[in-house]
Scaffold this active site. Sequence first.
Site, PDB file in Angstrom:
ATOM      1  N   CYS A  87      10.713 -17.953 -30.427  1.00 53.12           N
ATOM      2  CA  CYS A  87      11.660 -18.889 -31.039  1.00 53.12           C
ATOM      3  C   CYS A  87      12.611 -19.454 -29.975  1.00 53.12           C
ATOM      4  CB  CYS A  87      12.400 -18.203 -32.188  1.00 53.12           C
ATOM      5  SG  CYS A  87      13.311 -19.342 -33.235  1.00 53.12           S
ATOM      6  N   HIS A 196       8.133 -15.241 -35.552  1.00 57.88           N
ATOM      7  CA  HIS A 196       8.771 -14.012 -35.080  1.00 57.88           C
ATOM      8  C   HIS A 196       7.918 -12.760 -35.305  1.00 57.88           C
ATOM      9  CE1 HIS A 196      12.928 -15.502 -34.277  1.00 57.88           C
ATOM     10  NE2 HIS A 196      12.506 -16.481 -35.043  1.00 57.88           N
ATOM     11  N   GLU A 198       8.321  -9.891 -34.087  1.00 65.43           N
ATOM     12  CA  GLU A 198       9.140  -8.674 -34.138  1.00 65.43           C
ATOM     13  C   GLU A 198       9.663  -8.392 -35.549  1.00 65.43           C
ATOM     14  OE1 GLU A 198      10.171 -11.539 -33.316  1.00 65.43           O
ATOM     15  OE2 GLU A 198      12.319 -11.816 -33.550  1.00 65.43           O
TER      16      GLU A 198
END
EC number: 6.3.5.3
Lengths: 227, 91
Positions: A87, A196, A198
């Site tokens: 990002c 994302h 994560e």
Amino acid sequence: MTARIGVVTFPGSLDDRDTQRAIRLAGAEPVALWHKDKDLKQVDAVVLPGGFSYGDYLRAGAISRFSPVMETLIDQAKAGLPVLGICNGFQVLTEAHLLPGAMLGNDHLHFICRDQKLRVENTETAWTLDYEAGQEIHIPLKNMDGRYVADSYTLDQLEAEGRVVFRYVDFNPNGSLRDIAGITNAAGNVVGLMPHPEHAVESLIGTGRTDGLPFFTSILKKLVAAS
Amino acid sequence: MARVVVDVMLKPEILDPQGQAVQRALPRLGFDGISDVRQGKRFELEVDGPVDDAALARIHELAETFLANTVIENFTVKVEEAVEPAVGAEK
């Protein structure tokens, strides 16, 4: 001894702690790196996390790109250090010209947050070894400036060299050219993407899937194989 | 003191949804006959000392490396005016 993976915190980073957690869950050791510190603490790889570093002032990533930590990081990335930009991290990598093209505001002019379907098109990079070619994954996407642009020549070159690593499937959330969600440099050590991974590493939360975890197991496998 | 203005615009081939949103609002506001709007950025730099070729070269470098991202944007640099402090202006 396990691999040590640095996570840079810029003023305005949001997902640095989540990224550290994802690294830990994958079995590697997260190492906090600070934007003002040129020292990368001898880490084996670096993640530039999501967020709004410097408030996205001027352009997303434009000010972070000149931070002291980036001076060292740019040199080492060119020398082969694995780097993942998520990002805002992807935006920093394009501003630093470690990846071609640029990120602009979403074509619909709104912030967007959704579970996004992606296709993994390159499983040779340091960060995607643990995926299968063509695998479709769901990971969260949340951004304001997610529209990937580059000139036609650059886009054709990326396609021809297999450097489009991730493509949006079914829905293009931001107007990115050719549905590009993530790309790599020619060497395959530097990868950037808007969604994302994560945030998709535990079944209990988020999408309920762990489709983002292979990013972090991939780099661990790569580093262990190299050591 | 002199003012140097750096104007930064998206390259013509880059989609500008903000400019389009402005353009689409115009007829509703009673402004007809404007077929396209592109939105850019203007930077006003107050420069100490003379704006000679060397100073302009530095500003050009500043614009090229930082104020504009030349992957997506074009920029122009121009010296606007000599700025004199207003008479009676307080320090």
